[in-house]
Each structure stands twice: as C-alpha cells, then as structure tokens.
Design a protein around this motif. Sequence first.
Motif, PDB file in Angstrom:
ATOM      1  N   ASN A 140       0.825  -1.210   0.000  1.00  0.00           N
ATOM      2  CA  ASN A 140       0.000   0.000   0.000  1.00  0.00           C
ATOM      3  C   ASN A 140       0.863   1.266   0.000  1.00  0.00           C
ATOM      4  OD1 ASN A 140      -2.181   1.796   0.097  1.00  0.00           O
ATOM      5  ND2 ASN A 140      -2.259   1.717   2.339  1.00  0.00           N
ATOM      6  N   ILE A 141       1.755   1.293  -1.004  1.00  0.00           N
ATOM      7  CA  ILE A 141       2.589   2.487  -1.195  1.00  0.00           C
ATOM      8  C   ILE A 141       2.407   2.961  -2.644  1.00  0.00           C
ATOM      9  CG2 ILE A 141       4.311   1.941   0.580  1.00  0.00           C
ATOM     10  CD1 ILE A 141       6.129   0.771  -1.549  1.00  0.00           C
ATOM     11  N   PRO A 142       2.644   4.249  -2.895  1.00  0.00           N
ATOM     12  CA  PRO A 142       2.418   4.754  -4.251  1.00  0.00           C
ATOM     13  C   PRO A 142       3.530   4.372  -5.224  1.00  0.00           C
ATOM     14  CG  PRO A 142       2.984   6.547  -2.757  1.00  0.00           C
ATOM     15  CD  PRO A 142       3.024   5.297  -1.950  1.00  0.00           C
ATOM     16  N   MET A 143       3.177   4.368  -6.486  1.00  0.00           N
ATOM     17  CA  MET A 143       4.155   4.051  -7.532  1.00  0.00           C
ATOM     18  C   MET A 143       3.951   4.996  -8.719  1.00  0.00           C
ATOM     19  SD  MET A 143       4.365   0.628  -9.898  1.00  0.00           S
ATOM     20  CE  MET A 143       5.209   0.723 -11.480  1.00  0.00           C
ATOM     21  N   GLY A 144       5.056   5.414  -9.301  1.00  0.00           N
ATOM     22  CA  GLY A 144       4.987   6.188 -10.538  1.00  0.00           C
ATOM     23  C   GLY A 144       5.475   5.330 -11.688  1.00  0.00           C
ATOM     24  N   VAL A 145       4.804   5.363 -12.796  1.00  0.00           N
ATOM     25  CA  VAL A 145       5.315   4.648 -13.979  1.00  0.00           C
ATOM     26  C   VAL A 145       6.330   5.552 -14.684  1.00  0.00           C
ATOM     27  CG1 VAL A 145       3.219   3.293 -14.315  1.00  0.00           C
ATOM     28  CG2 VAL A 145       3.472   5.476 -15.538  1.00  0.00           C
ATOM     29  N   GLY A 146       7.121   4.977 -15.576  1.00  0.00           N
ATOM     30  CA  GLY A 146       8.070   5.767 -16.362  1.00  0.00           C
ATOM     31  C   GLY A 146       7.323   6.583 -17.411  1.00  0.00           C
ATOM     32  N   SER A 147       8.071   7.398 -18.104  1.00  0.00           N
ATOM     33  CA  SER A 147       7.467   8.265 -19.118  1.00  0.00           C
ATOM     34  C   SER A 147       6.568   7.466 -20.068  1.00  0.00           C
ATOM     35  CB  SER A 147       8.571   8.958 -19.914  1.00  0.00           C
ATOM     36  OG  SER A 147       7.987   9.562 -21.042  1.00  0.00           O
ATOM     37  N   GLN A 148       5.355   7.960 -20.270  1.00  0.00           N
ATOM     38  CA  GLN A 148       4.378   7.242 -21.107  1.00  0.00           C
ATOM     39  C   GLN A 148       4.439   7.671 -22.577  1.00  0.00           C
ATOM     40  OE1 GLN A 148       1.518   8.076 -17.691  1.00  0.00           O
ATOM     41  NE2 GLN A 148       0.397   6.496 -18.796  1.00  0.00           N
ATOM     42  N   ARG A 149       5.447   8.481 -22.892  1.00  0.00           N
ATOM     43  CA  ARG A 149       5.539   9.031 -24.251  1.00  0.00           C
ATOM     44  C   ARG A 149       5.470   7.948 -25.333  1.00  0.00           C
ATOM     45  NH1 ARG A 149      10.681  12.505 -26.633  1.00  0.00           N
ATOM     46  NH2 ARG A 149       9.977  12.530 -28.791  1.00  0.00           N
ATOM     47  N   ALA A 150       6.231   6.865 -25.148  1.00  0.00           N
ATOM     48  CA  ALA A 150       6.276   5.833 -26.204  1.00  0.00           C
ATOM     49  C   ALA A 150       4.878   5.280 -26.480  1.00  0.00           C
ATOM     50  CB  ALA A 150       7.220   4.708 -25.790  1.00  0.00           C
ATOM     51  N   ALA A 151       4.103   5.063 -25.421  1.00  0.00           N
ATOM     52  CA  ALA A 151       2.766   4.491 -25.605  1.00  0.00           C
ATOM     53  C   ALA A 151       1.755   5.534 -26.081  1.00  0.00           C
ATOM     54  CB  ALA A 151       2.291   3.847 -24.306  1.00  0.00           C
ATOM     55  N   LEU A 152       2.049   6.805 -25.843  1.00  0.00           N
ATOM     56  CA  LEU A 152       1.177   7.852 -26.378  1.00  0.00           C
ATOM     57  C   LEU A 152       1.427   8.000 -27.872  1.00  0.00           C
ATOM     58  CD1 LEU A 152       1.565  10.388 -23.434  1.00  0.00           C
ATOM     59  CD2 LEU A 152      -0.543   9.205 -24.068  1.00  0.00           C
ATOM     60  N   GLU A 153       2.695   7.790 -28.272  1.00  0.00           N
ATOM     61  CA  GLU A 153       3.023   7.851 -29.705  1.00  0.00           C
ATOM     62  C   GLU A 153       2.525   6.609 -30.435  1.00  0.00           C
ATOM     63  OE1 GLU A 153       7.293   8.271 -29.531  1.00  0.00           O
ATOM     64  OE2 GLU A 153       7.212  10.453 -29.429  1.00  0.00           O
ATOM     65  N   ASN A 154       2.609   5.476 -29.747  1.00  0.00           N
ATOM     66  CA  ASN A 154       2.248   4.216 -30.382  1.00  0.00           C
ATOM     67  C   ASN A 154       1.412   3.358 -29.424  1.00  0.00           C
ATOM     68  OD1 ASN A 154       2.074   1.716 -31.487  1.00  0.00           O
ATOM     69  ND2 ASN A 154       4.276   1.353 -31.663  1.00  0.00           N
ATOM     70  N   PRO A 155       0.076   3.417 -29.554  1.00  0.00           N
ATOM     71  CA  PRO A 155      -0.805   2.728 -28.602  1.00  0.00           C
ATOM     72  C   PRO A 155      -0.547   1.218 -28.491  1.00  0.00           C
ATOM     73  CG  PRO A 155      -2.042   4.268 -29.951  1.00  0.00           C
ATOM     74  CD  PRO A 155      -0.667   4.228 -30.533  1.00  0.00           C
ATOM     75  N   ASP A 156       0.167   0.627 -29.458  1.00  0.00           N
ATOM     76  CA  ASP A 156       0.496  -0.800 -29.336  1.00  0.00           C
ATOM     77  C   ASP A 156       1.377  -1.072 -28.122  1.00  0.00           C
ATOM     78  OD1 ASP A 156      -0.855  -1.171 -31.651  1.00  0.00           O
ATOM     79  OD2 ASP A 156       0.921  -1.499 -32.922  1.00  0.00           O
ATOM     80  N   LEU A 157       1.998  -0.021 -27.588  1.00  0.00           N
ATOM     81  CA  LEU A 157       2.924  -0.212 -26.470  1.00  0.00           C
ATOM     82  C   LEU A 157       2.260   0.020 -25.107  1.00  0.00           C
ATOM     83  CD1 LEU A 157       5.958   1.626 -28.102  1.00  0.00           C
ATOM     84  CD2 LEU A 157       5.698  -0.840 -27.784  1.00  0.00           C
ATOM     85  N   ARG A 158       0.935   0.182 -25.110  1.00  0.00           N
ATOM     86  CA  ARG A 158       0.214   0.465 -23.865  1.00  0.00           C
ATOM     87  C   ARG A 158       0.335  -0.641 -22.825  1.00  0.00           C
ATOM     88  NH1 ARG A 158      -4.845   3.617 -23.958  1.00  0.00           N
ATOM     89  NH2 ARG A 158      -5.660   1.880 -22.748  1.00  0.00           N
ATOM     90  N   ASP A 159       0.465  -1.900 -23.311  1.00  0.00           N
ATOM     91  CA  ASP A 159       0.419  -3.037 -22.375  1.00  0.00           C
ATOM     92  C   ASP A 159       1.452  -2.949 -21.255  1.00  0.00           C
ATOM     93  OD1 ASP A 159      -1.446  -3.864 -24.106  1.00  0.00           O
ATOM     94  OD2 ASP A 159      -0.486  -5.769 -24.657  1.00  0.00           O
ATOM     95  N   SER A 160       2.643  -2.395 -21.590  1.00  0.00           N
ATOM     96  CA  SER A 160       3.691  -2.327 -20.560  1.00  0.00           C
ATOM     97  C   SER A 160       3.317  -1.326 -19.456  1.00  0.00           C
ATOM     98  CB  SER A 160       5.034  -1.947 -21.189  1.00  0.00           C
ATOM     99  OG  SER A 160       4.907  -0.726 -21.886  1.00  0.00           O
ATOM    100  N   PHE A 161       2.278  -0.527 -19.692  1.00  0.00           N
ATOM    101  CA  PHE A 161       1.759   0.377 -18.660  1.00  0.00           C
ATOM    102  C   PHE A 161       0.457  -0.151 -18.052  1.00  0.00           C
ATOM    103  CE2 PHE A 161       4.347   3.292 -21.242  1.00  0.00           C
ATOM    104  CZ  PHE A 161       5.155   3.806 -20.248  1.00  0.00           C
ATOM    105  N   THR A 162      -0.438  -0.653 -18.884  1.00  0.00           N
ATOM    106  CA  THR A 162      -1.734  -1.086 -18.342  1.00  0.00           C
ATOM    107  C   THR A 162      -1.552  -2.264 -17.374  1.00  0.00           C
ATOM    108  OG1 THR A 162      -2.086  -2.421 -20.326  1.00  0.00           O
ATOM    109  CG2 THR A 162      -3.121  -0.255 -20.287  1.00  0.00           C
ATOM    110  N   VAL A 163      -0.458  -3.016 -17.565  1.00  0.00           N
ATOM    111  CA  VAL A 163      -0.148  -4.125 -16.674  1.00  0.00           C
ATOM    112  C   VAL A 163      -0.002  -3.629 -15.218  1.00  0.00           C
ATOM    113  CG1 VAL A 163       2.375  -3.938 -16.944  1.00  0.00           C
ATOM    114  CG2 VAL A 163       1.381  -6.156 -16.564  1.00  0.00           C
ATOM    115  N   VAL A 164       0.376  -2.352 -15.078  1.00  0.00           N
ATOM    116  CA  VAL A 164       0.599  -1.778 -13.742  1.00  0.00           C
ATOM    117  C   VAL A 164      -0.733  -1.675 -12.984  1.00  0.00           C
ATOM    118  CG1 VAL A 164       1.334   0.334 -12.555  1.00  0.00           C
ATOM    119  CG2 VAL A 164       2.706  -0.590 -14.413  1.00  0.00           C
ATOM    120  N   ARG A 165      -1.750  -1.151 -13.650  1.00  0.00           N
ATOM    121  CA  ARG A 165      -3.045  -1.036 -12.960  1.00  0.00           C
ATOM    122  C   ARG A 165      -3.651  -2.416 -12.706  1.00  0.00           C
ATOM    123  NH1 ARG A 165      -4.587   1.685  -9.172  1.00  0.00           N
ATOM    124  NH2 ARG A 165      -4.849   3.763 -10.032  1.00  0.00           N
ATOM    125  N   GLU A 166      -3.411  -3.341 -13.650  1.00  0.00           N
ATOM    126  CA  GLU A 166      -3.934  -4.710 -13.444  1.00  0.00           C
ATOM    127  C   GLU A 166      -3.319  -5.339 -12.198  1.00  0.00           C
ATOM    128  OE1 GLU A 166      -3.072  -6.656 -17.187  1.00  0.00           O
ATOM    129  OE2 GLU A 166      -4.250  -5.095 -18.197  1.00  0.00           O
TER     130      GLU A 166
END
Length: 347
Positions: free
Chosen positions: A88-114
């Motif tokens: 129960n501690i906070p976490m920041g993901v790395g820069s989301q730029r790559a996935a904003l440029e290319n939505p195919d790369l979203r999984d490496s971020f959405t896995v965090v919320r899952e």
Amino acid sequence: MTGLTSSRKLDHLHLCARTDVAFGDSGFSEVRLVHNAVPECSASDIDIRTEFLGRKLSAPIFIAAMTGGHPDTAEVNKNLAAAAEHFNIPMGVGSQRAALENPDLRDSFTVVREAAPNAFLAGNISAVQLRDHGLEWADRAVEMIDADALCIHLNFLQEMIQVEGDRSAVGILDTIRNAASELKVPVIVKETGSGLSKEAASALFDAGADALDVGGFGGPSWAKIEKARASDKAHQNLGDTFLEWGIPTAVSVFEVAQVRKGPVIATGGLKNGLDAAKAIALGADLAGMALTLLPSALEGKDALFERIETICGELKTAMFLTGATNISELANVRYYLTGTVSEMTNK
Ligand SMILES: Cc1cc2nc3c(=O)[nH]c(=O)nc-3n(C[C@H](O)[C@H](O)[C@H](O)COP(=O)(O)O)c2cc1C
C-alpha cells in the motif's frame, strides 16, 4: 515496431541495471539524526503510516518512475506494481511518451493497474512533451493507467546531453499552470536528477503543482547515462563536463521544504530506510526510490518484497533510535548537518 522513444526506454533500463550509473553525493551521509539514548517507546509500536494527497498509505515510500514503453519492460513494471499493491505504497510509472506515440505499447503500462488495482498510481509525461502535444496527451496518460496523479517531469540536463534532446524550456510554467487547473487528478512536478531550488519550487507551487518531487543530484546521473549512449565526441564531452551538475538531494529537500505549499517527495540517491528517515526529518513527506529497487525488481517479486521490507525495517529502526513513534514525530526530530550540506544550507 517499437520506435526510437521505446528503444531508448529499454536502453535506459539496461544501462541502469548493468552499469554503475549513479554519480555524486546526495548529501545524506552529511545528515545525522540525533540519537536518543532514552527513546521511551517500544520498537514494536513504531507506526510508519502516513497520508499523501488525500490517500492513506502504509509507509512513506514512493516507488519512483522508471519504466514502461517497451514490451520487455512489462515484467519489471508488473513486479513494481505488485509491490505497490502489497505494501500500500504509491508508484509512478516511467514516461508514457512511447505508448502515447504508439498505442500498441500500452500493455507495458496497463499491466501496472492490473497488478495494482487499489494502489496510488502516478502517470508520467515530460513537461516538454506536454507543452508540445497539449492536454489531450495528459488526459490519455492518466486514462491509460487510471492514474491517481500525473507526474510531469523536468529533465533539461538530460535533454541537453541527449543527441536527440528537446532544448527549449520556453512556456513550461504556463504548461504546468494549465495542466494543474484543467486535469482531473493532482499534478506532481518532478526533477530527474538535478534537484529543485527553493526559487524553482516556489514558481512550481505558484503555478499550481499539487506536490513536488525534488529529483536531486546523487542518484542515477543522466549526464553519465546519456554520455554512455552518445556516439559523438561533442555530446560525450558535454556529459563529462556536467557530471557534477545539480543540487544534492538533501540540500534540495531542505530548500523546497522552506517554501512548501503541498507535499514534498525526496528522490535522488536514497539507498535505504535510514536515508528515507533523514529525508523526512529534512522536510520530505515521502521518500522516493528508483535505482535502489531496480536489481530486485528485475530479479522478481519475492526479491523486491524482501527489499522493501528491509527498507521499512531500517526506517523503523531510525525512528526508534530517535524516539519518533510516528511520521509526524520523525518530521520534527533534530539533526546535525556537516560538510557540504551544512555549507550549502548555511546551517
Ligand atoms: C531506469 C530509470 C528510468 C527512469 N525513467 C524516468 C522516467 O521515465 N520519468 C521520470 O520522471 N523519471 C525517471 N527516472 C527518475 C526516477 O524517477 C528518480 O527521480 C531518479 O532515479 C532518482 O531516484 P533514485 O536515486 O532512487 O533512482 C528514471 C530512473 C531510472 C533509474
């Protein structure tokens, strides 16, 4: 197709995992908490729970932004997220730029919320990218991980040394002002290794930042990292010349705390729970860590859980030995400053 931004994120992760990318002194070795020989409390009663931006946390530790944006980074992000959820501690993901440029790369971020359905998660975007792409990018970054806050990072030293860097900081305060007033979630502005002065912190709080992360000198050195990535002599020399650039984290926390209008996070070279205790005594609300968690996060979930347990144990030990039974008391313990930190803070 992953693209330049994506492969750069993987380069950074590999460089940080395989080589010594830290440089300089964060200043914590020159901060000594005053030992209390008669603490009159029991180690088992030490309470490290705290609050951050309206959220109750079980410890004042922030897993600082590191990665995502390349398929090979999903596993480490999943481990970090599992730890955020478990502790129960906070976490920041790395820069989301790559996935904003290319939505195919979203999984490496959405896995965090899952992996962390209940944890406090912060999205991440650079101030330059936000200025150039507008609020729509910020909204998409928040939506991508159902973020509780958005970190907007400042990294102008890195941009200057990176061959492909963005070299204009014009309009950044307006960009932050606009994001802070329009976004649905709180905005955390963070440096990434050069630290925040009290003047910069004041300007950022005045622009509406809800919280600041000092991102001080003494952790991973972007001058060193970008020098290692640069293939031309001019950028390698620039990296060398600016190796010592930045405000040591301990000094930055001390300065930012003087002008605070919201919570302060200390990142930059914190190596253990004792450094976390010192950061809180100097005025931070949370102690953020990235590089020191990376080896165990790459090894696996169990190793990372053990590492965070150790850090919390060290924090509790420091609290017991100062007689601080909770985080508010820790914030008020006395400390001595020596050497450069004492000179830089005039204290
Ligand atoms: C591999 C790696 C990647 C990072 N990527 C980002 C990033 O994408 N966005 C960001 O705001 N900070 C990034 N950071 C900076 C960290 O969030 C943190 O501010 C900095 O590393 C200082 O903390 P530390 O000394 O505990 O590592 C990165 C750090 C590391 C080690």
